[in-house]
Design a protein around this motif. Structure first.
Motif, mmCIF file in Angstrom:
data_model
loop_
_atom_site.group_PDB
_atom_site.id
_atom_site.type_symbol
_atom_site.label_atom_id
_atom_site.label_comp_id
_atom_site.label_asym_id
_atom_site.label_seq_id
_atom_site.Cartn_x
_atom_site.Cartn_y
_atom_site.Cartn_z
ATOM 1 N N GLY A 7 0.821 -1.213 0.000
ATOM 2 C CA GLY A 7 0.000 0.000 0.000
ATOM 3 C C GLY A 7 0.848 1.254 0.000
ATOM 4 O O GLY A 7 1.499 1.598 -0.984
ATOM 5 N N PHE A 8 0.854 1.908 1.154
ATOM 6 C CA PHE A 8 1.487 3.215 1.268
ATOM 7 C C PHE A 8 2.934 3.252 0.776
ATOM 8 O O PHE A 8 3.337 4.177 0.083
ATOM 9 N N ALA A 19 -3.587 6.844 9.282
ATOM 10 C CA ALA A 19 -4.628 5.858 8.961
ATOM 11 C C ALA A 19 -4.975 5.129 10.259
ATOM 12 O O ALA A 19 -4.514 4.024 10.501
ATOM 13 N N VAL A 21 -5.933 1.366 10.426
ATOM 14 C CA VAL A 21 -5.206 0.527 9.472
ATOM 15 C C VAL A 21 -5.032 -0.901 10.000
ATOM 16 O O VAL A 21 -4.755 -1.824 9.242
ATOM 17 N N THR A 49 0.885 9.197 1.585
ATOM 18 C CA THR A 49 0.030 8.226 0.903
ATOM 19 C C THR A 49 0.468 7.996 -0.536
ATOM 20 O O THR A 49 -0.163 7.243 -1.265
ATOM 21 N N ASN A 57 5.283 3.399 7.974
ATOM 22 C CA ASN A 57 4.944 2.589 6.804
ATOM 23 C C ASN A 57 6.126 1.758 6.325
ATOM 24 O O ASN A 57 5.955 0.721 5.698
ATOM 25 N N GLN A 114 -6.622 0.632 3.259
ATOM 26 C CA GLN A 114 -5.764 1.480 2.410
ATOM 27 C C GLN A 114 -6.217 1.565 0.953
ATOM 28 O O GLN A 114 -5.454 2.007 0.094
#
Ligand code: SF4
Lengths: 477, 228
Positions: free
Chosen positions: A31-32, A153, A156, A265, A322, B209
């Motif tokens: 993701g990120f 987030a 998350v 992001t 992240n 996400q």
């Protein structure tokens, strides 16, 4: 928020054993972090911008008193109010009083880590004022009565299915009796439920990503638009920000914005970046009639001028967590307080004390990824090492570690003995482990072998022995 | 300011000065920071924010679409027609709330017999809004909305669908060009209550996400770029 940072070890155990959490964390890697990499590649000037972002924050910190006064002057000039809060308790009192002054029953809140830091929600509730989290992630964890697990987030750590169950439980009584399975349906339901709450709220409370001294503006970066509804619909807008959020000018904001969203992001820009400057003007058809900024210190001024000062550059993008292998394995809750990941490992001991949070700076493999992605180039590993040293000096390191280190240093200072002993250990481990190639249990090393195997040494002797055999010599400068 | 408030203020400011091992800035040092405020230094140049006007427009449209907005480029005479056509294409009612802006009033809304327009701020029940834009940023496909009597902020946020009428001449390269325009329009150091910079429809990545559109603000954003 009550800290459980001292329980770090057992927090980690339960995190590793939580399958939902492990599923959610697996998504972080694709993701990120992957999106950040692509965004950085798309902007050739990204690295130069990071240098400038660091310099701007350093300049602002070196002149912090000046820029804060300048910011205050501008806000007052436009009909707003500035309140100074040395401690968390001061900020809570100021905000509660402001809410009471307009007879507020509900407060629409837009995600603010500083509000978490001062445990604002509990205090508002005690005063009979209902805080309503409007950021989707914050809303979900408010329903579940959980703290955030990530600074950008907050939910998350949860899977879609967990969110579906939470919504069914809390929205069921409102007439939403179908368990949803699609993400967009979950988003739509939350939007519907929260819309009415926005329209009814008496006060909107937001944080700030930056305070711009030049114009007296608070700047907010979001994706959902909830912060903008919070600062537009209610009759009073309160901004809660800490002292290090102030930056000099709009030009400086441009530089910081260019690195913030990309680092966070991987977006070129977040959907909403908003500058709020004072209350509603003559002729405006909407907007709050009162605008208040609460400037909180909570220990930050005493970090200035120390070796920890660099932490005050942080723009709370979340990139360090992240990209952190430890965060990726245990998630945010294990860190036990508001700020998880590498930034939390450095900031938490500063804010709540190394006695409580001394374990956190140890939660690092020192791989350096956090520093390599930090948009304002904070040397996070160096700062963690600083805490480890403080912890050691103050005899807060666990007994087993201290004794182990003492034993090791005894032998390390006696090279002959050291070599003979490691050579022996090597032969023994190699002899018994050669068949399998690894050990899944070892006396005195249960902490290691409980979660991973210990490799059996291959034939050929210790590193020292091999080094000598290959004619290795130490190069002298 | 009450006594407690002013002592809290000096407590913080003096604490900062103590840590920085100096008193309030004076003389040369003060002069330097005041100068920096008066003439803000620009950050490093970003090449993509410095294109010629036609490429700027193209880049803006490209990034706006990447960020999930839709774009139509039309002549001034076709703005009203494009709005009606967009609503029809998307099965939306031919009813909208429009910003009370003289600039928007300049388009030929009378030609659209089926379109019913209300002028004012946004309400919770509005489905479609139409606004202008103070500027737009090519670098990221971002619209810039300055609040005022002719542009209520609620129109940017409450309706499900936001239609923005943007003149080509208002598309600039980067943020710095927007700041220059703001200073020119409102005076140095003065700002409208709110400047919203908006990049595509509202979204959230808060569930696993994955980006989902339409979190709290509009789910759809349509940008009508008016050719000169
Ligand atoms: S320390 Fe750096 S990477 Fe981590 S949140 Fe702060 S700015 Fe982002």
């Amino acid at each position: 928020m009550e800290s459980t940072a001292h329980d770090f070890k057992s927090n980690v155990d339960s995190a590793l054993a939580n399958p939902n959490l492990q599923d959610s964390l697996a998504m972080l890697k694709v993701g990120f972090s992957e999106r950040r990499r692509l965004a950085a590649e798309r902007l050739p000037e990204f690295e130069v911008l990071r240098d400038r972002a660091r310099d701007i924050k350093n300049h602002a910190l070196a002149n912090l008193d000046f820029y804060l006064e300048e910011f205050e002057r501008k806000v007052i000039g436009l009909g707003g109010h500035v309140h100074w809060a040395p401690t968390a308790a001061d900020a809570r009192r100021i905000i509660t009083d402001l809410c009471k002054s307009v007879g507020a029953r509900t407060v629409a809140k837009s995600k603010s880590m500083v509000a978490e830091e001062i445990a604002l929600n509990e205090h508002l509730e005690k005063a009979g004022i209902a805080p309503i989290e409007t950021d989707l992630g914050e809303y979900i964890i408010q329903l579940r009565n959980e703290p955030p697990s990530h600074i950008i987030a907050p939910a998350v750590h949860l899977t879609k299915d967990q969110v579906a169950d939470t919504f069914l439980e809390h929205h069921g009584p409102l007439g939403f009796t179908k368990r949803l399975t699609e993400r967009n349906d979950l988003v739509a339901e939350a939007r519907y439920v929260l819309r009415q709450k926005f329209l009814d709220a008496d006060v909107g409370l937001t944080g700030a990503n930056f305070l711009v001294a030049e114009t007296g503006s608070s700047m907010l970066v979001t994706n959902e638009g909830n912060a903008d509804l919070s600062n537009t619909l209610p009759k009073m807008h309160i901004v809660l920000a800490t002292i290090e959020k102030v930056i000099p000018t709009l030009e400086d904001a441009a530089v910081l914005l260019r690195v913030l969203a990309r680092s966070a992001t991987g977006q070129e820009s977040s959907a909403y970046t908003t500058l709020n400057t004072g209350p509603k003007r003559d002729g405006d058809l909407d907007g709050p009639s009162a605008y208040h900024v609460v400037i909180l210190d909570n220990g930050r001024s005493s970090v200035l001028g120390t070796e920890m000062q660099e932490i005050l550059r942080c723009i709370r993008c979340g990139a360090c967590m992240n990209h952190c292998p430890v965060y990726g394995a245990i998630g945010g809750h294990a860190y036990g307080w508001v700020y998880p990941g590498p930034i939390g490992a450095v900031l938490t001991p500063q804010l709540i004390g190394v006695e409580e949070a001394g374990n956190l700076p140890n939660a690092s493999t020192f791989c350096g990824r956090c520093e390599s992605v930090c948009p304002v180039r904070i040397p996070l590993p160096k700062l963690m090492r600083h805490w480890r040293e403080r912890e050691f000096e103050r005899h807060l390191t666990p007994k087993a570690v201290r004794q182990g280190l003492a034993l090791w240093s005894f032998f390390a200072r006696r090279p002959k003995l050291y070599r003979r002993l490691t050579g022996l250990a090597n032969r023994v481990l190699s002899l018994f482990g050669r068949a399998q190639g690894r050990y899944d249990a070892l006396p005195l090393a249960g902490g290691w072998t409980r979660f991973r195997d210990f490799p059996a040494p291959q034939a050929g002797g210790t590193f020292h022995a091999q080094w000598a055999r290959h004619g290795g010599t130490r190069t002298r400068p | 300011m009450s006594d407690t408030e002013s002592s809290a203020r000096s407590h913080i400011l003096n604490g900062i000065r103590r840590s920085l091992q100096r008193g309030p800035l004076t003389g040369e040092a003060r002069h330097a920071v005041e100068g920096r405020l008066a003439a803000p230094p620009r950050g490093p140049d970003v090449a993509r924010a410095r294109l010629a006007q036609p490429e700027k427009i193209a880049l803006f449209c490209q990034w706006a679409e990447t960020n999930n907005a839709t774009v139509a480029r039309v002549a001034a005479g076709d703005v009203a027609g494009e709005v009606t056509a967009y609503l029809a294409r998307n099965n939306l009612p031919a009813r909208a709330v429009m910003a009370p802006s003289p600039l928007l009033d300049g388009y030929d809304w009378e030609s659209q017999k089926m379109l019913s327009l209300r002028r004012g701020r946004g309400e919770g029940s509005d489905q479609v809004s139409i606004t202008g834009a103070f500027a737009a940023i090519a670098e990221t496909g971002t619209l810039v909305m300055a609040s005022g009597p002719d542009h209520p902020v609620t129109l940017n946020l409450l309706p499900d669908t936001h239609i923005v009428v943007l003149r080509e001449a208002d598309i600039v390269g980067g943020y710095e060009d927007v700041w220059a325009r703001l200073r020119e329009r409102y005076g140095k150091n003065l700002m409208p209550r709110t400047v919203n910079t908006i990049t595509g429809p509202s979204r959230t990545g808060d569930i696993e996400q994955a980006m989902e559109l339409g979190a709290h603000g509009p789910r759809r954003m349509h940008i009508v770029v008016v050719r000169e």
